[in-house]
Design a protein around this motif. Structure first.
Motif, mmCIF file in Angstrom:
data_model
loop_
_atom_site.group_PDB
_atom_site.id
_atom_site.type_symbol
_atom_site.label_atom_id
_atom_site.label_comp_id
_atom_site.label_asym_id
_atom_site.label_seq_id
_atom_site.Cartn_x
_atom_site.Cartn_y
_atom_site.Cartn_z
ATOM 1 N N ILE A 171 0.824 -1.210 0.000
ATOM 2 C CA ILE A 171 0.000 0.000 0.000
ATOM 3 C C ILE A 171 0.859 1.263 0.000
ATOM 4 N N GLY A 172 1.914 1.293 0.817
ATOM 5 C CA GLY A 172 2.762 2.477 0.868
ATOM 6 C C GLY A 172 3.446 2.774 -0.453
ATOM 7 N N VAL A 173 3.744 1.738 -1.221
ATOM 8 C CA VAL A 173 4.432 1.889 -2.506
ATOM 9 C C VAL A 173 3.450 2.126 -3.639
ATOM 10 N N ASP A 174 2.302 1.470 -3.584
ATOM 11 C CA ASP A 174 1.400 1.412 -4.736
ATOM 12 C C ASP A 174 0.176 2.322 -4.642
ATOM 13 N N ALA A 176 -0.402 5.670 -4.606
ATOM 14 C CA ALA A 176 -0.532 6.776 -5.560
ATOM 15 C C ALA A 176 -0.801 6.252 -6.966
ATOM 16 N N ARG A 177 -0.143 5.155 -7.316
ATOM 17 C CA ARG A 177 -0.347 4.551 -8.641
ATOM 18 C C ARG A 177 -1.774 4.024 -8.766
ATOM 19 N N PHE A 178 -2.248 3.326 -7.747
ATOM 20 C CA PHE A 178 -3.607 2.794 -7.744
ATOM 21 C C PHE A 178 -4.625 3.929 -7.847
ATOM 22 N N ASN A 179 -4.380 5.006 -7.127
ATOM 23 C CA ASN A 179 -5.274 6.168 -7.161
ATOM 24 C C ASN A 179 -5.318 6.786 -8.561
ATOM 25 N N ARG A 180 -4.168 6.901 -9.182
ATOM 26 C CA ARG A 180 -4.120 7.456 -10.544
ATOM 27 C C ARG A 180 -4.874 6.569 -11.524
ATOM 28 N N TRP A 181 -4.665 5.276 -11.419
ATOM 29 C CA TRP A 181 -5.348 4.353 -12.325
ATOM 30 C C TRP A 181 -6.864 4.414 -12.141
ATOM 31 N N GLN A 182 -7.308 4.375 -10.894
ATOM 32 C CA GLN A 182 -8.752 4.353 -10.638
ATOM 33 C C GLN A 182 -9.426 5.659 -11.049
ATOM 34 N N ASN A 183 -8.685 6.750 -11.066
ATOM 35 C CA ASN A 183 -9.275 8.039 -11.438
ATOM 36 C C ASN A 183 -9.175 8.353 -12.930
ATOM 37 N N SER A 184 -8.616 7.425 -13.708
ATOM 38 C CA SER A 184 -8.632 7.626 -15.150
ATOM 39 C C SER A 184 -10.052 7.404 -15.664
ATOM 40 N N THR A 185 -10.432 8.155 -16.654
ATOM 41 C CA THR A 185 -11.803 8.078 -17.181
ATOM 42 C C THR A 185 -12.133 6.679 -17.671
ATOM 43 N N ARG A 186 -11.191 6.054 -18.345
ATOM 44 C CA ARG A 186 -11.433 4.717 -18.894
ATOM 45 C C ARG A 186 -11.699 3.697 -17.793
ATOM 46 N N VAL A 187 -10.848 3.676 -16.772
ATOM 47 C CA VAL A 187 -11.007 2.705 -15.689
ATOM 48 C C VAL A 187 -12.254 3.004 -14.868
ATOM 49 N N ALA A 188 -12.469 4.278 -14.562
ATOM 50 C CA ALA A 188 -13.608 4.652 -13.712
ATOM 51 C C ALA A 188 -14.937 4.256 -14.338
ATOM 52 N N SER A 189 -15.011 4.238 -15.667
ATOM 53 C CA SER A 189 -16.278 3.907 -16.322
ATOM 54 C C SER A 189 -16.689 2.464 -16.060
ATOM 55 N N GLU A 198 -7.088 8.834 0.356
ATOM 56 C CA GLU A 198 -7.538 8.218 1.605
ATOM 57 C C GLU A 198 -8.624 7.185 1.360
ATOM 58 N N GLN A 199 -9.526 7.477 0.439
ATOM 59 C CA GLN A 199 -10.557 6.487 0.103
ATOM 60 C C GLN A 199 -9.920 5.220 -0.461
ATOM 61 N N LEU A 204 -7.903 -0.487 -0.121
ATOM 62 C CA LEU A 204 -6.855 -1.496 -0.162
ATOM 63 C C LEU A 204 -6.632 -2.131 1.211
ATOM 64 N N GLU A 205 -6.716 -1.347 2.270
ATOM 65 C CA GLU A 205 -6.545 -1.893 3.621
ATOM 66 C C GLU A 205 -7.652 -2.890 3.950
#
Length: 337
Positions: A171-174, A176-189, A198-199, A204-205
């Motif tokens: 979680i500490g390493v990944d 920011a990457r996970f957040n970026r991926w989930q907030n991409s328009t393609r993935v979020a759809s 934080e969400q 992940l926790e």
């Protein structure tokens, strides 16, 4: 990367690489400069394999290396016929070789070879964990083995010319990457999980604390490109919608990096993910997924890798397609190289 016909070096997960001197009728393999095995080959509908030193008992690692090389060079080759005066007992006990009615003749079956867990697995098998049934949230299921940490799978994809590997989420390493991926328009759809750091940390926790779920990062040449969730179907929300086996695994998939999208990449990472889950526990008979029924591209990709759509059904939040790939089907049609 050279074509399969031009292949002369085949990297192994442990570090060294197999090197080959090969012709139509000869194959010599070396590992770290040490001669491993020398073979005579007779090609045809069945590939006949003979030891050059006919009276010796070959080391199991040498037999394995030769089988790996020959299967990697010919992805459609389903078996090899070995001619040996003596076969190592370990090769027969493991399933690397199978005795035939003809004395001195043995077979290596592709469908058995790719079920051998080493050297692909980076962690002990969950399948070594004894079975004891439990009930949680009203669902009866086996108690699950403690989850692995770190790299769990690595294999060099000859077609792609790259390492494909899986490691558990840190979680500490990944985050920011996970957040970026989930907030991409393609993935979020499709995932509908856009949100704050934080969400996503909470997301992940929660999964990290859940014994039925395993979160994974997919990498090509150690570059993270995808997020996967593997879960035990028996205690998952999918269980009421089909006859889930005690060791069925399910998957959720997210490719985050745009330059790692496309059918040629799916043809590498999806079989690797499924391969890992089948190797992790030999009791696993099916891998399932439930993409949105209107996600035609992902459904098509999964079908190209052996999944079939058993039915469509309604989750509270989506209309889903139940995609299924059985163990027998995966290994009988195994195109791993």
């Amino acid at each position: 990367m050279p074509s399969l016909n031009e292949l002369s070096v085949l990297p192994l997960p442990a570090g060294p690489a197999l090197n080959a001197d090969e012709s139509e009728s000869r194959l010599s393999l070396t590992l770290e400069g040490e001669a491993l095995i020398r073979l005579r080959l007779a090609r045809g509908d069945a590939l006949q394999v003979y030891l050059q030193e006919t009276s010796t008992v070959p080391a199991v690692r040498a037999l394995w290396a030769a089988c790996y090389w020959l299967f990697a060079k010919e992805p459609t080759r389903q078996h090899l016929t070995w001619h040996l005066e003596h076969a190592p007992d370990d090769a027969l006990r493991s399933g690397l070789l199978v005795a035939t009615p003809t004395p001195g003749q043995f077979r290596c079956e592709r469908s058995l070879f790719w079920q051998l867990p080493q050297p692909w697995l980076g962690q002990p098998l969950s399948g070594g964990y004894p079975q004891q049934m439990s009930i949680s949230a009203g669902k009866r299921h086996p108690i699950r083995a403690p989850k692995p940490r770190g790299e769990v799978y690595r294999r060099f994809d000859v077609r792609l010319g790259a390492w494909v590997s899986l490691r558990t989420v840190e979680i500490g390493v990944d985050l920011a990457r996970f957040n970026r991926w989930q907030n991409s328009t393609r993935v979020a759809s499709f995932w509908q999980e856009s949100g704050s750091l934080e969400q996503h940390r909470e997301y992940l926790e929660k999964l990290d604390a859940d014994p039925h779920a395993l979160t994974l990062i997919g990498c090509f040449d150690d570059e993270p490109f995808a997020y996967f969730e593997a879960y035990w179907a028996r205690e998952d929300r999918i269980a009421p919608f089909y006859d889930a086996g005690d060791y069925d695994r399910g998957i959720h998939m997210l490719v985050g990096e745009e330059h790692h999208r496309g059918p040629h990449k799916v043809a590498s990472w999806l079989p690797a993910l499924v391969h890992y889950l089948f190797l992790d526990d030999p009791r696993t008979q099916r891998v399932v997924a439930e993409p949105r029924a209107d996600n035609a591209k992902m459904i098509s990709y999964m079908q190209s890798q052996g999944f079939y759509c058993e039915k469509e059904f309604d989750f509270p939040h989506k209309r889903a397609a139940l995609m299924v790939l059985g163990r027998e089907r995966f290994f009988d049609r195994c195109g791993l190289v």
